[in-house]
Design a protein around this motif. Structure first.
Motif, mmCIF file in Angstrom:
data_model
loop_
_atom_site.group_PDB
_atom_site.id
_atom_site.type_symbol
_atom_site.label_atom_id
_atom_site.label_comp_id
_atom_site.label_asym_id
_atom_site.label_seq_id
_atom_site.Cartn_x
_atom_site.Cartn_y
_atom_site.Cartn_z
ATOM 1 N N ALA B 40 47.203 40.269 29.131
ATOM 2 C CA ALA B 40 46.124 41.288 29.540
ATOM 3 C C ALA B 40 47.086 42.630 29.721
ATOM 4 O O ALA B 40 48.077 42.611 29.929
ATOM 5 N N PRO B 41 46.396 43.781 29.268
ATOM 6 C CA PRO B 41 47.090 44.939 29.497
ATOM 7 C C PRO B 41 47.457 45.138 31.145
ATOM 8 O O PRO B 41 46.774 44.856 32.178
ATOM 9 N N GLY B 42 48.731 45.384 31.511
ATOM 10 C CA GLY B 42 49.340 45.664 32.733
ATOM 11 C C GLY B 42 49.525 44.591 33.545
ATOM 12 O O GLY B 42 49.668 44.514 34.682
ATOM 13 N N THR B 147 46.721 39.262 40.156
ATOM 14 C CA THR B 147 45.496 40.537 40.650
ATOM 15 C C THR B 147 44.346 40.324 39.391
ATOM 16 O O THR B 147 43.288 41.048 39.793
ATOM 17 N N GLU B 148 44.501 39.527 38.313
ATOM 18 C CA GLU B 148 43.285 39.239 37.445
ATOM 19 C C GLU B 148 42.315 38.514 37.848
ATOM 20 O O GLU B 148 41.302 38.408 36.826
ATOM 21 N N ASP B 151 39.806 33.261 37.432
ATOM 22 C CA ASP B 151 38.815 32.555 36.373
ATOM 23 C C ASP B 151 39.397 32.727 35.086
ATOM 24 O O ASP B 151 38.789 32.361 34.176
ATOM 25 N N LYS B 170 53.481 38.775 39.502
ATOM 26 C CA LYS B 170 53.037 39.656 40.611
ATOM 27 C C LYS B 170 52.581 38.846 41.849
ATOM 28 O O LYS B 170 51.979 39.174 42.768
ATOM 29 N N LEU B 173 52.406 40.264 45.461
ATOM 30 C CA LEU B 173 51.105 40.913 45.992
ATOM 31 C C LEU B 173 50.111 39.921 46.942
ATOM 32 O O LEU B 173 49.241 40.111 47.311
ATOM 33 N N HIS B 176 48.441 40.295 50.020
ATOM 34 C CA HIS B 176 47.353 41.453 50.165
ATOM 35 C C HIS B 176 46.127 41.186 49.089
ATOM 36 O O HIS B 176 45.363 42.024 48.998
ATOM 37 N N LEU B 177 45.810 40.072 48.676
ATOM 38 C CA LEU B 177 44.834 39.694 47.693
ATOM 39 C C LEU B 177 43.740 38.645 48.455
ATOM 40 O O LEU B 177 44.491 37.722 49.239
ATOM 41 N N ASP B 178 42.639 38.561 48.245
ATOM 42 C CA ASP B 178 41.641 37.449 48.283
ATOM 43 C C ASP B 178 41.874 36.543 46.915
ATOM 44 O O ASP B 178 41.218 36.527 46.027
ATOM 45 N N ARG B 203 58.571 42.476 39.928
ATOM 46 C CA ARG B 203 59.030 43.650 40.478
ATOM 47 C C ARG B 203 60.191 43.331 41.678
ATOM 48 O O ARG B 203 61.123 44.149 41.688
#
Lengths: 226, 226
Positions: B40-42, B147-148, B151, B170, B173, B176-178, B203
């Motif tokens: 996906a983008p990013g 982060t996506e 699902d 990522k 992260l 910092h995420l649910d 990163r």
């Protein structure tokens, strides 16, 4: 004569525009405002809708949920006790990466326009093709997550250019990213200086009130008070 | 007779397969292994490539960079002093949301296959159509950012199913995420139990060594030692 011939050719080629106009006529007849909501996969469209539609007041909102397959987002939004129609692009539509006017039209008998004031069309997660197809909407909005990087407006300019509103989402993650928010805002301004840009965290609710007010005000002469 | 007729019809319809075979023949003649990298983008494809190609050892690597427009990722990768060819889908290709075999073929004269051992094709950021077009590659890999959401394998199953390797990126992260990492891994396994799944933070570099080893080993009989 030459001009007329060109016009005929363009009309014949662009069946999507013809069908978008038919959709628009149906929306107008029923007094329904329509927003086409787009983003990359996982930018937070559904979470943002969960957040703002929980606070929809008297507005009768329906959702048309576009996905290649499955109905997970539709199931999430149905929990808000609003009518949600799932539109999958895999079966009859060959796994398309976007919604077009004809797909939306195919779903309208299920949407029951007479019972809603606002229809939110949640498009397939994709920053390219959804921007190319009008579906008869009043306005287009997109969600852009800060996790996607500052360069997305420059890499997917048509998407950013075609939208009335750009929602910069997941701002709660900013302290944890190497991300230059000013650069993203600058890049959005480069490709679409007319866009209304909002910053939200759908997860925490921060900033989502402005998007709620805009969304519920689409198609109304008088904006909804904040 | 009936079977033969069907075969002829399929071959005629699928020009992409014909051209992918022609690309494959060229790659084989020059001894070049080819990886089609999608996301996906990013999601972090370019950052991951920056990280692992900085440590490419003796392998001569080239990159074919697919974007709707612009050359930002190509410019980033060129800084590694590797040959990078930009392939934009907007000009002659109508703003396509994916690379296909013919687009890749159009760029091969610039790629100089005789001077590389491995060609990485960084596809257009999109979880739908890139999965539908073989380009003559040895292997397909995808990057999926945490982060996506969990699902995505269920919403974009063809992409996850078509890939030999799924890189979950990522991971820095995660605190910092649910986000339920086990649920994502379970969903990947549901749609593609054969996939090799890696966890990385492009990163920080965490976990990227495994992807480097896999990438540099594609098309070789003996895997590159870790």
């Amino acid at each position: 004569m030459h001009r007329t011939k060109i016009k005929v050719a363009e009309d014949a080629l662009d069946a999507n525009t013809t069908i978008a106009h038919a959709n628009r006529a149906d929306f107008d007849r029923e007094g329904v405002a329509v927003v086409n909501l787009m983003s990359a996969p996982g930018a937070g469209k559904t979470t943002l809708l969960e957040r703002v539609l929980a606070d929809r007041g008297e507005t009768r909102v329906g959702v048309l949920e576009g996905d290649v397959q499955g109905s997970m987002d539709a199931d999430r939004l149905s929990a808000l006790h609003i009518p949600v129609v799932q539109l999958n692009t895999d079966g009859g539509f060959g796994g398309e990466c976007h919604l077009d006017a004809n797909m939306v039209r195919s779903a309208l008998p299920d949407v029951q326009l007479g019972k809603i004031d606002l229809l939110v069309i949640e498009n397939v997660g994709n920053l390219v093709c959804p921007a190319e197809f009008r579906v008869g909407e009043d306005a287009k909005a997109m969600v852009c997550s800060v996790t996607e990087g500052e360069d997305k407006p420059l890499k997917y300019p048509l998407m950013f250019r075609t939208c009335d509103v750009v929602v910069v989402n997941k701002t709660d993650l900013l302290p944890h990213l190497d991300f230059d928010l000013d650069l993203l805002l600058h890049n959005i301004d480069r490709v679409n200086p007319e866009a209304t840009v909002m910053q939200t965290s759908a997860r925490t609710g921060d900033g989502t009130g402005a998007f709620r007010d805009w969304l519920l005000g689409v198609g109304r002469e008088v904006p909804v008070p904040a």
